[in-house]
Design a protein around this motif. Sequence first.
Motif, PDB file in Angstrom:
ATOM      1  N   PRO A  30     -41.579 -20.559 -10.122  1.00  0.00           N
ATOM      2  CA  PRO A  30     -40.522 -21.499  -9.725  1.00  0.00           C
ATOM      3  C   PRO A  30     -40.973 -22.949  -9.899  1.00  0.00           C
ATOM      4  O   PRO A  30     -42.096 -23.305  -9.553  1.00  0.00           O
ATOM      5  N   LEU A  31     -40.089 -23.751 -10.459  1.00  0.00           N
ATOM      6  CA  LEU A  31     -40.403 -25.159 -10.695  1.00  0.00           C
ATOM      7  C   LEU A  31     -39.469 -26.029  -9.866  1.00  0.00           C
ATOM      8  O   LEU A  31     -38.261 -25.825  -9.846  1.00  0.00           O
ATOM      9  N   HIS A  32     -40.078 -26.973  -9.183  1.00  0.00           N
ATOM     10  CA  HIS A  32     -39.336 -27.992  -8.446  1.00  0.00           C
ATOM     11  C   HIS A  32     -39.586 -29.315  -9.151  1.00  0.00           C
ATOM     12  O   HIS A  32     -40.708 -29.608  -9.566  1.00  0.00           O
ATOM     13  N   LEU A  33     -38.539 -30.117  -9.293  1.00  0.00           N
ATOM     14  CA  LEU A  33     -38.639 -31.416  -9.945  1.00  0.00           C
ATOM     15  C   LEU A  33     -38.193 -32.479  -8.944  1.00  0.00           C
ATOM     16  O   LEU A  33     -37.109 -32.378  -8.371  1.00  0.00           O
ATOM     17  N   VAL A  34     -39.062 -33.467  -8.726  1.00  0.00           N
ATOM     18  CA  VAL A  34     -38.746 -34.513  -7.751  1.00  0.00           C
ATOM     19  C   VAL A  34     -38.758 -35.879  -8.419  1.00  0.00           C
ATOM     20  O   VAL A  34     -39.581 -36.156  -9.284  1.00  0.00           O
ATOM     21  N   LEU A  76     -34.570 -32.224 -18.435  1.00  0.00           N
ATOM     22  CA  LEU A  76     -34.884 -30.792 -18.508  1.00  0.00           C
ATOM     23  C   LEU A  76     -34.322 -30.176 -19.785  1.00  0.00           C
ATOM     24  O   LEU A  76     -35.006 -29.415 -20.467  1.00  0.00           O
ATOM     25  N   VAL A  77     -33.086 -30.511 -20.119  1.00  0.00           N
ATOM     26  CA  VAL A  77     -32.472 -29.989 -21.338  1.00  0.00           C
ATOM     27  C   VAL A  77     -33.296 -30.407 -22.543  1.00  0.00           C
ATOM     28  O   VAL A  77     -33.595 -29.609 -23.429  1.00  0.00           O
ATOM     29  N   GLU A  78     -33.676 -31.686 -22.581  1.00  0.00           N
ATOM     30  CA  GLU A  78     -34.475 -32.186 -23.697  1.00  0.00           C
ATOM     31  C   GLU A  78     -35.822 -31.469 -23.789  1.00  0.00           C
ATOM     32  O   GLU A  78     -36.341 -31.251 -24.880  1.00  0.00           O
ATOM     33  N   ALA A  79     -36.382 -31.069 -22.652  1.00  0.00           N
ATOM     34  CA  ALA A  79     -37.668 -30.369 -22.630  1.00  0.00           C
ATOM     35  C   ALA A  79     -37.510 -28.870 -22.899  1.00  0.00           C
ATOM     36  O   ALA A  79     -38.493 -28.137 -22.909  1.00  0.00           O
ATOM     37  N   GLY A  80     -36.258 -28.419 -23.103  1.00  0.00           N
ATOM     38  CA  GLY A  80     -36.024 -27.006 -23.389  1.00  0.00           C
ATOM     39  C   GLY A  80     -36.045 -26.118 -22.168  1.00  0.00           C
ATOM     40  O   GLY A  80     -36.284 -24.919 -22.252  1.00  0.00           O
ATOM     41  N   PRO A  83     -31.642 -26.416 -16.693  1.00  0.00           N
ATOM     42  CA  PRO A  83     -31.587 -27.110 -15.405  1.00  0.00           C
ATOM     43  C   PRO A  83     -31.288 -26.201 -14.214  1.00  0.00           C
ATOM     44  O   PRO A  83     -31.773 -26.451 -13.110  1.00  0.00           O
ATOM     45  N   ASP A  84     -30.514 -25.139 -14.437  1.00  0.00           N
ATOM     46  CA  ASP A  84     -30.191 -24.242 -13.331  1.00  0.00           C
ATOM     47  C   ASP A  84     -31.399 -23.437 -12.860  1.00  0.00           C
ATOM     48  O   ASP A  84     -31.367 -22.841 -11.787  1.00  0.00           O
ATOM     49  N   ASP A  85     -32.477 -23.417 -13.660  1.00  0.00           N
ATOM     50  CA  ASP A  85     -33.694 -22.691 -13.296  1.00  0.00           C
ATOM     51  C   ASP A  85     -34.678 -23.555 -12.512  1.00  0.00           C
ATOM     52  O   ASP A  85     -35.773 -23.104 -12.185  1.00  0.00           O
ATOM     53  N   VAL A  86     -34.308 -24.793 -12.242  1.00  0.00           N
ATOM     54  CA  VAL A  86     -35.201 -25.745 -11.577  1.00  0.00           C
ATOM     55  C   VAL A  86     -34.502 -26.288 -10.333  1.00  0.00           C
ATOM     56  O   VAL A  86     -33.305 -26.578 -10.364  1.00  0.00           O
ATOM     57  N   VAL A  87     -35.256 -26.433  -9.261  1.00  0.00           N
ATOM     58  CA  VAL A  87     -34.720 -27.032  -8.038  1.00  0.00           C
ATOM     59  C   VAL A  87     -34.973 -28.535  -8.114  1.00  0.00           C
ATOM     60  O   VAL A  87     -36.121 -28.968  -8.255  1.00  0.00           O
ATOM     61  N   LEU A  88     -33.897 -29.319  -8.074  1.00  0.00           N
ATOM     62  CA  LEU A  88     -34.011 -30.769  -8.170  1.00  0.00           C
ATOM     63  C   LEU A  88     -34.060 -31.397  -6.785  1.00  0.00           C
ATOM     64  O   LEU A  88     -33.293 -31.024  -5.893  1.00  0.00           O
ATOM     65  N   HIS A  89     -34.954 -32.375  -6.648  1.00  0.00           N
ATOM     66  CA  HIS A  89     -35.079 -33.134  -5.406  1.00  0.00           C
ATOM     67  C   HIS A  89     -35.006 -34.609  -5.766  1.00  0.00           C
ATOM     68  O   HIS A  89     -35.892 -35.123  -6.447  1.00  0.00           O
ATOM     69  N   VAL A  90     -33.956 -35.285  -5.349  1.00  0.00           N
ATOM     70  CA  VAL A  90     -33.825 -36.722  -5.558  1.00  0.00           C
ATOM     71  C   VAL A  90     -33.968 -37.341  -4.176  1.00  0.00           C
ATOM     72  O   VAL A  90     -33.086 -37.206  -3.334  1.00  0.00           O
TER      73      VAL A  90
END
Length: 161
Positions: A30-34, A76-80, A83-90
């Motif tokens: 699982p990947l989280h992106l902050v 995320l799209v650009e990195a291939g 986005p739905d597979d990553v939990v975003l934290h802003v």
Amino acid sequence: MLAAVDVSDGADLKVAREVVTAARRVAPGPLHLVHAWHLVGESVLACAVRGVGHARMGKLRQATRAERRQRMKALLVEAGIEPDDVVLHVVHGRPGRAIRGVAGRVGAGGVVLGPPSPVLPGLPPLGVAEVLAGRAPFGVVVVPREVVPSGGRSPTGDATG
């Protein structure tokens, strides 16, 4: 794994893209992106005496948060990466504290982030890694600037490199 990226105005989005792909390579789970952010001069702007007011500041924060979330998805799209597979934290706040908080809440085993940026010419660069080092119960991986490819397109469509 938690990847910490800067997608604010003027940020080097090539670095952010490399951080995301490095985090995916390091830990395929699982990947989280902050993305942690704050508005420069926010406390002064929010002061009702100076005319902006708290309600308008809240709207500005909401708009900024939505814009940054869209930039993260485009990255995320650009990195291939879907986005739905990553939990975003802003997260609204200072990067070091915000990243530490998200890492603790999600139980991240590590944080991947980009290299520090110089604050002013001639001064040593200051980075979030220094803020996290020694204060967090997780590993910190810094993607060196030397591995960031040049050229290509940023998530906003601007030419890079």
